[in-house]
Motif scaffolding. Structure first.
Motif, PDB file in Angstrom:
ATOM      1  N   LEU A  65      11.794  -1.143   4.019  1.00 53.17           N
ATOM      2  CA  LEU A  65      11.970  -1.757   2.706  1.00 53.17           C
ATOM      3  C   LEU A  65      10.643  -1.900   1.959  1.00 53.17           C
ATOM      4  CD1 LEU A  65      13.896  -3.034   0.658  1.00 53.17           C
ATOM      5  CD2 LEU A  65      13.671  -5.198   1.906  1.00 53.17           C
ATOM      6  N   TYR A  66       9.563  -2.160   2.687  1.00 51.37           N
ATOM      7  CA  TYR A  66       8.262  -2.297   2.035  1.00 51.37           C
ATOM      8  C   TYR A  66       7.148  -2.107   3.057  1.00 51.37           C
ATOM      9  CZ  TYR A  66       7.905  -7.091   3.889  1.00 51.37           C
ATOM     10  OH  TYR A  66       7.830  -8.196   4.705  1.00 51.37           O
ATOM     11  N   GLY A  67       5.962  -1.861   2.543  1.00 45.21           N
ATOM     12  CA  GLY A  67       4.786  -1.694   3.383  1.00 45.21           C
ATOM     13  C   GLY A  67       4.175  -0.317   3.260  1.00 45.21           C
ATOM     14  N   GLY A  68       2.908  -0.231   3.598  1.00 45.26           N
ATOM     15  CA  GLY A  68       2.178   1.023   3.522  1.00 45.26           C
ATOM     16  C   GLY A  68       2.064   1.692   4.872  1.00 45.26           C
ATOM     17  N   ASP A  69       1.305   2.784   4.902  1.00 49.96           N
ATOM     18  CA  ASP A  69       1.087   3.536   6.136  1.00 49.96           C
ATOM     19  C   ASP A  69       0.620   2.642   7.279  1.00 49.96           C
ATOM     20  OD1 ASP A  69       1.678   5.943   4.867  1.00 49.96           O
ATOM     21  OD2 ASP A  69      -0.423   6.434   4.492  1.00 49.96           O
ATOM     22  N   HIS A  70      -0.195   1.666   6.947  1.00 47.75           N
ATOM     23  CA  HIS A  70      -0.844   0.800   7.935  1.00 47.75           C
ATOM     24  C   HIS A  70      -0.014  -0.433   8.312  1.00 47.75           C
ATOM     25  CE1 HIS A  70      -1.601  -0.656   3.915  1.00 47.75           C
ATOM     26  NE2 HIS A  70      -1.690  -1.865   4.452  1.00 47.75           N
ATOM     27  N   THR A  71       1.108  -0.662   7.656  1.00 40.80           N
ATOM     28  CA  THR A  71       1.904  -1.870   7.875  1.00 40.80           C
ATOM     29  C   THR A  71       2.746  -1.727   9.135  1.00 40.80           C
ATOM     30  OG1 THR A  71       2.022  -2.189   5.483  1.00 40.80           O
ATOM     31  CG2 THR A  71       3.564  -3.463   6.829  1.00 40.80           C
ATOM     32  N   PRO A  72       2.649  -2.684  10.054  1.00 39.78           N
ATOM     33  CA  PRO A  72       3.482  -2.602  11.265  1.00 39.78           C
ATOM     34  C   PRO A  72       4.964  -2.772  10.952  1.00 39.78           C
ATOM     35  CG  PRO A  72       2.064  -4.579  11.292  1.00 39.78           C
ATOM     36  CD  PRO A  72       1.784  -3.845  10.023  1.00 39.78           C
ATOM     37  N   GLY A  73       5.805  -2.201  11.810  1.00 41.82           N
ATOM     38  CA  GLY A  73       7.243  -2.425  11.717  1.00 41.82           C
ATOM     39  C   GLY A  73       8.000  -1.468  10.821  1.00 41.82           C
ATOM     40  N   ARG A  74       7.411  -0.340  10.482  1.00 43.51           N
ATOM     41  CA  ARG A  74       8.103   0.628   9.623  1.00 43.51           C
ATOM     42  C   ARG A  74       9.226   1.316  10.392  1.00 43.51           C
ATOM     43  NH1 ARG A  74       4.226   3.856   6.102  1.00 43.51           N
ATOM     44  NH2 ARG A  74       5.137   5.454   7.384  1.00 43.51           N
ATOM     45  N   ASP A  75      10.247   1.761   9.651  1.00 44.28           N
ATOM     46  CA  ASP A  75      11.407   2.414  10.260  1.00 44.28           C
ATOM     47  C   ASP A  75      11.783   3.625   9.407  1.00 44.28           C
ATOM     48  OD1 ASP A  75      13.843   3.207  11.311  1.00 44.28           O
ATOM     49  OD2 ASP A  75      14.753   1.216  11.219  1.00 44.28           O
ATOM     50  N   ALA A  76      11.587   4.827   9.935  1.00 45.04           N
ATOM     51  CA  ALA A  76      11.836   6.062   9.188  1.00 45.04           C
ATOM     52  C   ALA A  76      13.285   6.544   9.285  1.00 45.04           C
ATOM     53  CB  ALA A  76      10.898   7.157   9.668  1.00 45.04           C
ATOM     54  N   GLY A  84       0.812  -1.210   0.000  1.00 47.89           N
ATOM     55  CA  GLY A  84       0.000   0.000   0.000  1.00 47.89           C
ATOM     56  C   GLY A  84       0.841   1.253   0.000  1.00 47.89           C
ATOM     57  N   LEU A  85       0.164   2.364   0.099  1.00 47.49           N
ATOM     58  CA  LEU A  85       0.794   3.667   0.017  1.00 47.49           C
ATOM     59  C   LEU A  85       1.491   4.039   1.321  1.00 47.49           C
ATOM     60  CD1 LEU A  85       1.283   6.252  -1.606  1.00 47.49           C
ATOM     61  CD2 LEU A  85      -0.884   7.104  -0.725  1.00 47.49           C
ATOM     62  N   ASP A  86       2.696   4.533   1.200  1.00 47.43           N
ATOM     63  CA  ASP A  86       3.447   5.097   2.318  1.00 47.43           C
ATOM     64  C   ASP A  86       3.536   6.594   2.062  1.00 47.43           C
ATOM     65  OD1 ASP A  86       5.299   5.975   4.169  1.00 47.43           O
ATOM     66  OD2 ASP A  86       6.672   4.292   3.869  1.00 47.43           O
ATOM     67  N   ARG A  87       2.727   7.362   2.777  1.00 46.50           N
ATOM     68  CA  ARG A  87       2.672   8.806   2.564  1.00 46.50           C
ATOM     69  C   ARG A  87       4.006   9.498   2.878  1.00 46.50           C
ATOM     70  NH1 ARG A  87      -2.379   7.203   3.692  1.00 46.50           N
ATOM     71  NH2 ARG A  87      -4.130   8.212   2.655  1.00 46.50           N
ATOM     72  N   GLN A  88       4.880   8.827   3.621  1.00 45.69           N
ATOM     73  CA  GLN A  88       6.195   9.393   3.887  1.00 45.69           C
ATOM     74  C   GLN A  88       6.947   9.633   2.578  1.00 45.69           C
ATOM     75  OE1 GLN A  88       7.777  10.111   7.171  1.00 45.69           O
ATOM     76  NE2 GLN A  88       8.808  11.359   5.632  1.00 45.69           N
ATOM     77  N   LEU A  89       6.750   8.767   1.592  1.00 47.34           N
ATOM     78  CA  LEU A  89       7.413   8.919   0.296  1.00 47.34           C
ATOM     79  C   LEU A  89       6.945  10.197  -0.403  1.00 47.34           C
ATOM     80  CD1 LEU A  89       7.153   5.231  -0.947  1.00 47.34           C
ATOM     81  CD2 LEU A  89       9.103   6.319   0.173  1.00 47.34           C
ATOM     82  N   ILE A  90       5.657  10.486  -0.306  1.00 49.11           N
ATOM     83  CA  ILE A  90       5.133  11.722  -0.897  1.00 49.11           C
ATOM     84  C   ILE A  90       5.724  12.922  -0.163  1.00 49.11           C
ATOM     85  CG2 ILE A  90       3.062  13.107  -1.318  1.00 49.11           C
ATOM     86  CD1 ILE A  90       1.523  10.444  -1.658  1.00 49.11           C
ATOM     87  N   ALA A  91       5.725  12.870   1.168  1.00 47.55           N
ATOM     88  CA  ALA A  91       6.279  13.970   1.965  1.00 47.55           C
ATOM     89  C   ALA A  91       7.765  14.189   1.661  1.00 47.55           C
ATOM     90  CB  ALA A  91       6.078  13.695   3.458  1.00 47.55           C
ATOM     91  N   ASP A  92       8.491  13.111   1.403  1.00 50.73           N
ATOM     92  CA  ASP A  92       9.922  13.207   1.105  1.00 50.73           C
ATOM     93  C   ASP A  92      10.202  13.655  -0.335  1.00 50.73           C
ATOM     94  OD1 ASP A  92      10.580  12.397   3.666  1.00 50.73           O
ATOM     95  OD2 ASP A  92      11.081  10.327   3.090  1.00 50.73           O
ATOM     96  N   GLY A  93       9.172  13.702  -1.180  1.00 50.94           N
ATOM     97  CA  GLY A  93       9.377  14.084  -2.577  1.00 50.94           C
ATOM     98  C   GLY A  93      10.065  13.019  -3.398  1.00 50.94           C
ATOM     99  N   THR A  94       9.808  11.736  -3.056  1.00 47.45           N
ATOM    100  CA  THR A  94      10.462  10.630  -3.744  1.00 47.45           C
ATOM    101  C   THR A  94       9.452   9.661  -4.378  1.00 47.45           C
ATOM    102  OG1 THR A  94      10.585   9.312  -1.713  1.00 47.45           O
ATOM    103  CG2 THR A  94      12.479  10.735  -2.223  1.00 47.45           C
TER     104      THR A  94
END
Length: 182
Positions: A78-89, A46-56
């Protein structure tokens, strides 16, 4: 890739991107995953809005509508959307770590028309401009062939069961070889 244009995604694109992603997951995974695995994929994709915010994050347009989307990241996830557990910014070190290719989706009506190829070229060029020398991504079985055609090699096969059914994925990588967009 004629007839395709691209731009950076904006938050106002999200209402159009989400159904495109859902259609891509539902249709393009058929023949590779069972119905239960396709449903489980929605937890880890799914969509990771962090990518939009980062301009990438890029949107590819064709025939006056969004044909696909995808991007790259300087962050550890490495993968996953806004709702995916385990994200690392956490930010990656371009000197020692690989940039991530993330959240690539093509509308089924535009499959095999150069959308994915264009996104990969955009990602590679942008990551190289920030000093990265390698790319990594987590491929679905449906996407593996596209990535292999563009120089990615399998590094590790895993199964992600966070959505209930085990979804097979392949971590792939490649050195960056910048080429011009034509």
């Amino acid at each position: 890739m004629s007839g395709l244009s691209h731009r950076l995604a904006r938050l106002e694109d999200v209402p159009a991107l989400e159904p495109l992603m859902a259609a891509s997951i539902s249709e393009l995974q058929r023949g590779f995953l069972s119905p239960a695995q396709i449903e489980a994929s929605r937890t880890i994709m799914g969509l990771d809005r962090q990518l939009i915010a980062d301009g990438t994050y890029f949107v590819v347009d064709a025939e006056e509508r969004i044909a696909g989307c995808g991007g790259w990241s300087r962050r550890a996830t490495l993968y996953g959307g806004d709702h995916t557990p385990g994200r690392d910014a956490a930010l990656l070190d371009p000197a020692t770590e690989a940039a991530r290719v993330r959240a690539m989706y093509t509308h089924p009506e535009f499959a095999r028309r150069g959308v994915g190829r264009l996104i990969l070229q955009l990602c590679e060029t942008a990551a190289a401009a920030e000093g990265f020398t390698r790319l990594e991504l987590m491929a679905t079985l449906a996407g593996r062939e596209l990535y292999a055609r563009h120089g990615f090699v399998a590094l590790e096969a895993i199964e992600d069961s966070r959505g209930g059914a085990a979804v097979p994925l392949i971590r792939m990588g490649k050195p960056i070889a910048v080429r011009s967009l034509r």
